[in-house]
Write an enzyme that holds these catalytic residues in place. Structure first.
Site, short mmCIF file in Angstrom:
data_model
loop_
_atom_site.label_atom_id
_atom_site.label_comp_id
_atom_site.label_asym_id
_atom_site.label_seq_id
_atom_site.Cartn_x
_atom_site.Cartn_y
_atom_site.Cartn_z
CB ILE A 20 -7.27 -6.91 18.25
CG1 ILE A 20 -8.13 -5.63 18.43
CG2 ILE A 20 -8.05 -8.01 17.55
CD1 ILE A 20 -9.34 -5.76 19.33
CG ASN A 31 -7.09 -4.42 8.14
OD1 ASN A 31 -7.33 -4.33 9.34
ND2 ASN A 31 -6.30 -5.36 7.65
CB SER A 81 -4.93 2.21 17.12
OG SER A 81 -4.48 1.79 18.39
CB VAL A 126 -1.01 0.04 1.18
CG1 VAL A 126 -2.09 -1.01 1.02
CG2 VAL A 126 -0.32 -0.04 2.53
CE LYS A 145 -2.82 2.24 12.73
NZ LYS A 145 -3.67 1.57 11.77
CE1 TYR A 174 -0.04 0.94 14.45
CE2 TYR A 174 -0.56 1.10 16.79
CZ TYR A 174 -0.85 0.61 15.53
OH TYR A 174 -1.96 -0.18 15.34
N1 LIG Z 1 -4.08 -5.92 16.58
C1 LIG Z 1 -4.38 -4.86 17.30
O1 LIG Z 1 -4.39 -4.92 18.55
C2 LIG Z 1 -4.74 -3.57 16.63
C3 LIG Z 1 -5.19 -2.52 17.45
C4 LIG Z 1 -5.54 -1.32 16.87
C5 LIG Z 1 -5.43 -1.15 15.52
N2 LIG Z 1 -4.98 -2.17 14.73
C6 LIG Z 1 -4.88 -1.90 13.31
O2 LIG Z 1 -5.64 -2.86 12.59
C7 LIG Z 1 -5.02 -3.13 11.33
C8 LIG Z 1 -4.81 -4.62 11.18
O3 LIG Z 1 -4.03 -5.06 12.28
P1 LIG Z 1 -3.73 -6.60 12.55
O4 LIG Z 1 -3.45 -6.72 14.00
O5 LIG Z 1 -4.74 -7.48 11.90
O6 LIG Z 1 -2.32 -6.71 11.79
P2 LIG Z 1 -1.50 -8.01 11.29
O7 LIG Z 1 -2.04 -9.25 11.90
O8 LIG Z 1 -0.07 -7.66 11.50
O9 LIG Z 1 -1.83 -8.03 9.72
C9 LIG Z 1 -1.43 -6.94 8.95
C10 LIG Z 1 -2.02 -7.05 7.58
O10 LIG Z 1 -1.61 -5.89 6.84
C11 LIG Z 1 -0.89 -6.30 5.68
N3 LIG Z 1 0.16 -5.33 5.39
C12 LIG Z 1 1.13 -4.88 6.22
N4 LIG Z 1 1.91 -3.97 5.59
C13 LIG Z 1 1.40 -3.85 4.33
C14 LIG Z 1 1.74 -3.08 3.21
N5 LIG Z 1 2.80 -2.25 3.21
N6 LIG Z 1 0.99 -3.21 2.10
C15 LIG Z 1 -0.07 -4.04 2.07
N7 LIG Z 1 -0.45 -4.81 3.09
C16 LIG Z 1 0.28 -4.71 4.22
C17 LIG Z 1 -0.36 -7.69 5.99
O11 LIG Z 1 -0.12 -8.41 4.79
P3 LIG Z 1 0.84 -9.72 4.77
O12 LIG Z 1 0.13 -10.78 5.56
O13 LIG Z 1 0.95 -10.10 3.35
O14 LIG Z 1 2.14 -9.31 5.41
C18 LIG Z 1 -1.52 -8.26 6.81
O15 LIG Z 1 -2.55 -8.71 5.97
C19 LIG Z 1 -3.74 -2.31 11.30
O16 LIG Z 1 -3.96 -1.09 10.63
C20 LIG Z 1 -3.46 -2.04 12.77
O17 LIG Z 1 -2.70 -0.88 12.97
C21 LIG Z 1 -4.64 -3.36 15.26
#
Ligand SMILES: NC(=O)c1ccc[n+]([C@@H]2O[C@H](COP(=O)([O-])OP(=O)(O)OC[C@H]3O[C@@H](n4cnc5c(N)ncnc54)[C@H](OP(=O)(O)O)[C@@H]3O)[C@@H](O)[C@H]2O)c1
Length: 246
Positions: free
Chosen positions: A187, A89, A141, A63, A158, A154
């Protein structure tokens, strides 16, 4: 539901939960992934078996690469015919004390979490504006609302996503396109699996519901915001954090 979804970062975690729930609710979905081609393929194969009448396709995209995202957007529109819902996302998190944070880490966060938002939304929001209907849902977030020590970069990105959401909402809600953000707490995904156990216990103690969230907890709110039931909600940030106060 019958909506056409584009989801970035759909191979794992919250994005994959959105893909599964949207398809279960009758949507067609194109999702992006960066590196995990195997996980993306497995998800598509599982969805094809569970929902053979629906479209589920995965396309590789970084992205932060504007040209690459333009190709992704074209591919998604070709596969779906048009788009009703964009879920921004894809994102990365990094953790370090600000005093020693390498400039490269800051740049990587900004280019992925904010650059990605620009690159993806610009080509994909136009068809929704033209058809006078759609929903954009951005992943912020709780740290974007409240800040988190050791996560200045980060948290900054956000918080920027919230500004983007509110401003774009004012610009395009009159065309029938809502723009909202969700602000998850902690999460259970790969992103948070790296947090040391003692720190997880400290955070868990501050969550009134007594547990970390699941990707599905977030996906349900996203699919609600994508639905016609949420058509009068725009420019909002919805916390999904089990009551966590940072
Ligand atoms: N987990 C939490 O506690 C939490 C809390 C608040 C907000 N969030 C937000 O929610 C979103 C998803 O988080 P998550 O925990 O599900 O993350 P995750 O498990 O680390 O998964 C990240 C996803 O983003 C993709 N990605 C990362 N960098 C990318 C790039 N440069 N271009 C395209 N795709 C990319 C990854 O693709 P690949 O699998 O191919 O690497 C994967 O599908 C994020 O924006 C995160 O900041 C998460």
């Amino acid at each position: 539901m019958g909506k056409r979804f584009v989801v970035t970062g759909g191979s794992r975690g919250i994005g994959a939960a959105v893909v599964r729930l949207a398809l279960a609710e009758g949507a067609d979905v194109v999702f992006g992934y960066r590196r995990n081609a195997d996980a993306a393929r497995e998800l598509c194969e599982g969805m094809a078996k569970a929902h053979p009448e629906r479209i589920c396709a995965a396309l590789p995209v970084d992205v932060s690469d504007q040209d690459g995202v333009a190709g992704f957007a074209e591919g998604a529109l070709e596969a779906l015919g048009s788009i009703d819902v964009l879920v921004n996302n894809a994102g990365i998190s990094r953790s370090s004390a600000f005093a020693g944070m390498p400039r490269g880490e800051w740049d990587e966060l900004v280019e992925t979490n904010l650059g990605g938002l620009f690159n993806t939304t610009q080509p994909l929001v136009l068809p929704m504006v033209k058809q006078r209907g759609g929903a954009v849902i951005n992943l912020s977030s709780v740290v974007g609302l409240h800040g988190s020590a050791m996560q200045v970069g980060y948290s900054t990105t956000k918080a920027g996503i919230i500004g983007f959401t509110k401003a774009l909402s004012k610009e395009i809600s009159g065309f029938g396109v809502t723009v909202n953000a969700v602000a998850p707490g902690l999460i259970e995904t790969d992103m948070t699996a790296v947090i040391p156990e003692e720190h997880r216990e400290i955070v868990r103690a501050r969550i009134p519901t007594g547990r970390f969230g699941t990707p599905e907890d977030v996906a349900h709110t996203i699919c609600f915001l994508a639905s016609d039931r949420a058509r009068y909600i725009t420019g909002q940030v919805i916390e999904i954090a089990g009551g966590l106060v940072l």
